[in-house]
Design a protein around this motif. Structure first.
Motif, PDB file in Angstrom:
ATOM      1  N   LYS A 121      16.137   2.145  18.096  1.00 46.40           N
ATOM      2  CA  LYS A 121      15.394   1.691  16.913  1.00 46.40           C
ATOM      3  C   LYS A 121      16.334   1.096  15.853  1.00 46.40           C
ATOM      4  CE  LYS A 121      11.802   5.493  17.010  1.00 46.40           C
ATOM      5  NZ  LYS A 121      11.387   6.466  16.322  1.00 46.40           N
ATOM      6  N   ALA A 122      17.573   1.264  15.982  1.00 46.98           N
ATOM      7  CA  ALA A 122      18.488   0.731  14.934  1.00 46.98           C
ATOM      8  C   ALA A 122      18.735  -1.048  15.540  1.00 46.98           C
ATOM      9  CB  ALA A 122      19.814   1.205  14.769  1.00 46.98           C
TER      10      ALA A 122
ATOM     11  N   LYS B  26       7.500   3.302  17.295  1.00 46.58           N
ATOM     12  CA  LYS B  26       7.094   4.767  16.599  1.00 46.58           C
ATOM     13  C   LYS B  26       7.799   5.739  17.814  1.00 46.58           C
ATOM     14  CE  LYS B  26       5.095   7.530  13.738  1.00 46.58           C
ATOM     15  NZ  LYS B  26       5.738   7.841  12.526  1.00 46.58           N
TER      16      LYS B  26
ATOM     17  N   ILE C 139       8.911  -1.949  15.027  1.00 48.91           N
ATOM     18  CA  ILE C 139       9.643  -1.160  15.522  1.00 48.91           C
ATOM     19  C   ILE C 139       8.898   0.073  16.429  1.00 48.91           C
ATOM     20  CG2 ILE C 139      11.550   0.586  15.113  1.00 48.91           C
ATOM     21  CD1 ILE C 139      12.121  -1.127  12.594  1.00 48.91           C
TER      22      ILE C 139
ATOM     23  N   ASP D 146       7.629   2.069   4.301  1.00 50.25           N
ATOM     24  CA  ASP D 146       6.203   1.665   4.199  1.00 50.25           C
ATOM     25  C   ASP D 146       5.511   2.979   3.977  1.00 50.25           C
ATOM     26  OD1 ASP D 146       5.952   3.075   6.646  1.00 50.25           O
ATOM     27  OD2 ASP D 146       5.631   1.430   7.857  1.00 50.25           O
ATOM     28  N   SER D 147       4.075   2.381   3.924  1.00 47.83           N
ATOM     29  CA  SER D 147       3.213   3.514   3.307  1.00 47.83           C
ATOM     30  C   SER D 147       3.153   4.746   4.170  1.00 47.83           C
ATOM     31  CB  SER D 147       1.822   2.882   3.661  1.00 47.83           C
ATOM     32  OG  SER D 147       0.807   3.978   3.171  1.00 47.83           O
TER      33      SER D 147
ATOM     34  N   LEU E  97      -6.455   4.794   4.708  1.00 47.71           N
ATOM     35  CA  LEU E  97      -5.435   5.121   3.744  1.00 47.71           C
ATOM     36  C   LEU E  97      -5.917   5.478   2.371  1.00 47.71           C
ATOM     37  CD1 LEU E  97      -2.124   2.656   4.045  1.00 47.71           C
ATOM     38  CD2 LEU E  97      -2.233   5.102   4.197  1.00 47.71           C
TER      39      LEU E  97
ATOM     40  N   ARG F 199      15.541  -2.663  14.476  1.00 48.19           N
ATOM     41  CA  ARG F 199      15.390  -2.866  12.977  1.00 48.19           C
ATOM     42  C   ARG F 199      16.217  -3.992  12.511  1.00 48.19           C
ATOM     43  NH1 ARG F 199      13.850  -1.046   8.422  1.00 48.19           N
ATOM     44  NH2 ARG F 199      15.092  -1.783   7.018  1.00 48.19           N
TER      45      ARG F 199
ATOM     46  N   ILE G  89      11.418   0.104  -1.275  1.00 50.07           N
ATOM     47  CA  ILE G  89      10.175  -0.696  -0.843  1.00 50.07           C
ATOM     48  C   ILE G  89      10.097  -2.229  -0.808  1.00 50.07           C
ATOM     49  CG2 ILE G  89       7.628  -0.677  -2.050  1.00 50.07           C
ATOM     50  CD1 ILE G  89       8.579   1.966  -3.443  1.00 50.07           C
TER      51      ILE G  89
ATOM     52  N   GLY H  56      11.684  -3.351   2.237  1.00 54.69           N
ATOM     53  CA  GLY H  56      10.858  -2.972   3.668  1.00 54.69           C
ATOM     54  C   GLY H  56      11.399  -1.690   4.386  1.00 54.69           C
TER      55      GLY H  56
ATOM     56  N   ASP I 241      17.935   6.569  18.592  1.00 51.68           N
ATOM     57  CA  ASP I 241      18.369   5.871  17.551  1.00 51.68           C
ATOM     58  C   ASP I 241      19.026   4.611  17.770  1.00 51.68           C
ATOM     59  OD1 ASP I 241      17.473   7.876  15.718  1.00 51.68           O
ATOM     60  OD2 ASP I 241      19.401   8.612  15.178  1.00 51.68           O
TER      61      ASP I 241
ATOM     62  N   LEU J 104       0.879  -1.332   0.009  1.00 48.88           N
ATOM     63  CA  LEU J 104       0.026  -0.242  -0.008  1.00 48.88           C
ATOM     64  C   LEU J 104       0.924   1.412   0.217  1.00 48.88           C
ATOM     65  CD1 LEU J 104      -2.779  -0.983   2.051  1.00 48.88           C
ATOM     66  CD2 LEU J 104      -3.026   0.281   0.199  1.00 48.88           C
ATOM     67  N   VAL J 105       2.166   1.111  -0.422  1.00 48.21           N
ATOM     68  CA  VAL J 105       2.852   2.397  -0.380  1.00 48.21           C
ATOM     69  C   VAL J 105       2.408   3.319  -1.394  1.00 48.21           C
ATOM     70  CG1 VAL J 105       5.402   3.111  -0.807  1.00 48.21           C
ATOM     71  CG2 VAL J 105       4.942   1.009   0.277  1.00 48.21           C
TER      72      VAL J 105
ATOM     73  N   ILE K 198       9.594  -4.559  10.536  1.00 49.33           N
ATOM     74  CA  ILE K 198       9.350  -2.985  10.350  1.00 49.33           C
ATOM     75  C   ILE K 198       8.154  -2.671  11.339  1.00 49.33           C
ATOM     76  CG2 ILE K 198       8.314  -2.978   8.334  1.00 49.33           C
ATOM     77  CD1 ILE K 198       9.756  -0.708   7.500  1.00 49.33           C
TER      78      ILE K 198
ATOM     79  N   LEU L 220      16.391   3.765   8.883  1.00 49.44           N
ATOM     80  CA  LEU L 220      17.397   2.724   9.215  1.00 49.44           C
ATOM     81  C   LEU L 220      18.147   3.354  10.748  1.00 49.44           C
ATOM     82  CD1 LEU L 220      19.026   2.127   5.861  1.00 49.44           C
ATOM     83  CD2 LEU L 220      17.447   0.615   6.933  1.00 49.44           C
ATOM     84  N   PHE L 221      17.672   4.543  11.147  1.00 49.86           N
ATOM     85  CA  PHE L 221      18.265   4.801  12.330  1.00 49.86           C
ATOM     86  C   PHE L 221      19.953   5.017  12.507  1.00 49.86           C
ATOM     87  CE2 PHE L 221      14.443   2.630  12.546  1.00 49.86           C
ATOM     88  CZ  PHE L 221      13.597   3.556  12.527  1.00 49.86           C
TER      89      PHE L 221
ATOM     90  N   MET M 290       6.657   6.704   3.271  1.00 46.80           N
ATOM     91  CA  MET M 290       6.641   7.389   1.984  1.00 46.80           C
ATOM     92  C   MET M 290       5.987   8.710   2.125  1.00 46.80           C
ATOM     93  SD  MET M 290       7.588   7.199  -0.858  1.00 46.80           S
ATOM     94  CE  MET M 290       8.261   5.553  -1.137  1.00 46.80           C
TER      95      MET M 290
END
Lengths: 510, 82
Positions: free
Chosen positions: A466-467, A480, A478, B37-38, A261, A470, B31, B34, A463, A234-235, A475, B16-17, B41
């Protein structure tokens, strides 16, 4: 007898061989090709001395190969284990070991899948799709399916295992929902009945086949000879709507965030979506305002609000579209073949409007959790499934949900166990304590927030956290938001009071 | 700093922090792998619009323009030149 779903494909391969079954971009599988390729996959498994009940793990995004491998495994008498392709090696390893997978199918160059396979005590048969790099010993999909003799479908008892779906447990204790061929057949038949699906239907799907909702969309459409159009993500939501208009599809399925969305980012009135006959929504409660906006944007399409869970194959309840306005906020009534019951704290059927635990019974209820009798016994009681959801029925018997007895986080189409994220963050040097919760988000339903108590004298940054996540988490897991705090609110027995954290002031640090 | 490098630093920092440029190749699909994501973007497009005072039209939001750092860099260069 053969699996009912398999027999449906076999029938359509004879009666409508050229009808498109699945399309993915420019690639098309008609019913004849689907049947031929699925049989070739089954034959290839048997050349590897595949036995009845052996598990085939699929680490695949939605694709033609995922469909062929699913039906091919069933033709061979095996069990599919569709795994979340976005997951990481730390998830795949425990899943593959827990399921004792004999075969793993993954996309070429999937580093996390390769690492997990390397860590297994016994190397499974590895089949790699696509043109990228493949580990030594792995078989290429294209070569595997070429020139193998066709294989007759194996007769299986309908009550034998067809699928294991891992739900949001933790890596330390994977929860594999066991679904039989009979479970799948029962739920597919119920859904086909209330949606009124027929062979001329077609649907765009972005829902992953490795989740029960996405799997349900796939199998219900193939079971009636209809067509499924795969959209990868859905990007770019307007591209998906372009596909819906161009392909003149009759259906579309989504979770609440999918519809938010679409409504927020795509000028739907600029597309010809007049072919849409039905929309389905599941995967958590959708805000009534979104439902109303959706009805207004696409008034000609019937909106089916649905409720269910993986333990019930997919669906338990549906709200007839003609009752939608009248019963806004309800998940509806039991689907054909299912009984729903709300029970009070004494285990008795609750009166109308009294909130209690939601129980379900029907041929779609799972066999149990794979290799976990204890957890199974906690939810399967006297032939009933304890859903873990709370709710009430109104005077007309319509079910309204009002929460869940668990800390599970729902973000987009995903379920996340807080402990799964907490375990990863706790591994990071400098982290003393951590607690993870879901906080409300307008689009995603919930997003993840982590509260971290740093160890004295250490310097942990958002950071760094989160890194670290990741590298180890999908994804969508992670956090927010991250908030550093001096301590965590706890009960006298030391349990974290998540409700207190959920009421905490939000501080965005990213 | 050229705009492609700036885009890359934004992606590294926010998705990617890290500041390690070797963590992402300029031709890698953001994309498909991964990285974005939506929601991400939308954040990236908002950043491009603000940084270079450009307007990204719906019709321009396609994989060909946003697939990789290389693609985004070329897209922004075209928009600035237009």
């Amino acid at each position: 007898m053969t699996s009912w779903l398999v027999s449906r494909i076999e029938g359509f391969a004879r009666t409508q061989p050229a009808q498109r079954a699945v399309t993915e971009g420019d690639r098309v599988l008609d019913y004849a090709s689907l049947w031929t390729q699925a049989n070739a996959f089954a034959a290839a498994l048997h050349e590897e001395r595949f036995a009845l009940g052996d598990r085939v793990a699929l680490i695949l995004q939605n694709s033609l190969e995922a469909v062929v491998a699913t039906y091919g495994t069933w033709i061979a008498g095996g069990v599919i284990v569709p795994l979340n392709a976005q997951a990481k090696a730390r998830d795949f390893g425990p899943w593959l070991r827990h399921a004792d997978a004999r075969v793993v199918v993954h996309e070429a160059g999937h580093g996390d899948a390769e690492s997990a396979i390397d860590s297994l005590p016994e190397t499974p048969l590895v089949i790699v799709t696509g043109a990228g790099s493949a580990a030594p010993g792995a078989r290429r999909w294209s070569e595997l399916l070429a020139d193998v003799p066709q294989h007759a479908a194996i007769d299986v008892d309908t009550n034998v295992l067809a699928m294991i779906l891992y739900t949001s447990g933790t890596t330390g204790r994977p929860k594999g929902v066991m679904l039989s061929h009979a479970n799948l057949a029962a739920n597919v038949q119920s859904i086909v009945e209330y949606l009124g699906l027929v062979a001329t239907d077609s649907i765009v799907s972005v829902l992953p086949f490795y989740y029960s909702y996405g799997a349900s969309v796939l199998h219900t459409h193939l079971a009636v000879g209809a067509r499924i159009v795969i959209e990868s993500n859905l990007v770019f939501p307007h591209l998906m709507v372009e596909t819906m208009a161009r392909e003149r599809v009759s259906g579309f399925s989504g979770v609440p965030s999918t519809f938010v969305l679409l409504l927020n980012r795509v000028p739907l009135d600029q597309y010809d979506l007049s072919s849409l006959r039905y929309l389905t929504q599941a995967g958590g409660a959708m805000a009534p305002v979104t439902t109303t906006r959706l009805r207004s944007a696409l008034p000609h399409a019937r909106l089916f609000v649905m409720y269910g869970q993986t333990e019930a194959t997919a669906r338990l309840a549906w709200l007839p579209p003609d009752r939608l306005e009248e019963k806004l906020g309800s998940v509806g009534v039991a689907i054909p073949g299912v009984e729903l019951e709300v029970r009070d704290e004494n285990g008795r059927r609750a009166d109308a409007f009294a909130v209690g635990d939601v129980y379900a019974r029907g041929a779609n209820v799972m066999l149990g959790y794979w290799n976990d009798a204890e957890t199974t016994a906690g939810v399967l009681q006297d032939g009933w499934l304890k859903t873990g959801d709370m709710g009430h029925v109104d005077a007309d018997g319509f079910l309204f949900l009002s929460g869940r007895r668990s800390d599970m986080i729902k973000t987009g189409a995903h379920r996340v166990h807080p402990k799964d994220v907490e375990e990863v963050i706790a591994d990071l040097a400098g982290v003393g304590e951590v607690a993870v919760i879901g906080i409300d988000d307008e689009v995603m339903g919930q997003v993840i927030k982590a509260f971290i108590v740093p160890q004295a004298g250490t310097d942990v940054s958002t950071d760094t956290v989160k890194a670290h996540c990741r590298e180890r988490l999908a994804i969508y897991k992670i956090p927010k938001f991250i908030e550093f705090v001096a301590d965590l609110p706890k009960t006298a027995s030391g349990k974290i009071r998540r409700a207190v954290l959920a009421g905490s002031d939000l501080r965005e640090v990213s | 700093m050229d705009h492609k490098r700036q885009i890359k630093q934004f992606v590294l920092k926010n998705y990617l922090f890290t500041e390690d440029e070797s963590a992402l190749s300029d031709s890698e699909s953001l994309i498909r792998n991964g990285t974005i994501d939506s929601t991400g973007m939308l954040e990236l497009i908002a950043h491009l619009e603000k940084t270079w005072s450009i307007k990204v039209a719906d019709i321009e939001m396609i994989p060909a323009n946003f697939e990789s750092i290389d693609a985004i860099g070329a897209f922004v260069a075209r928009k600035i030149a237009a």
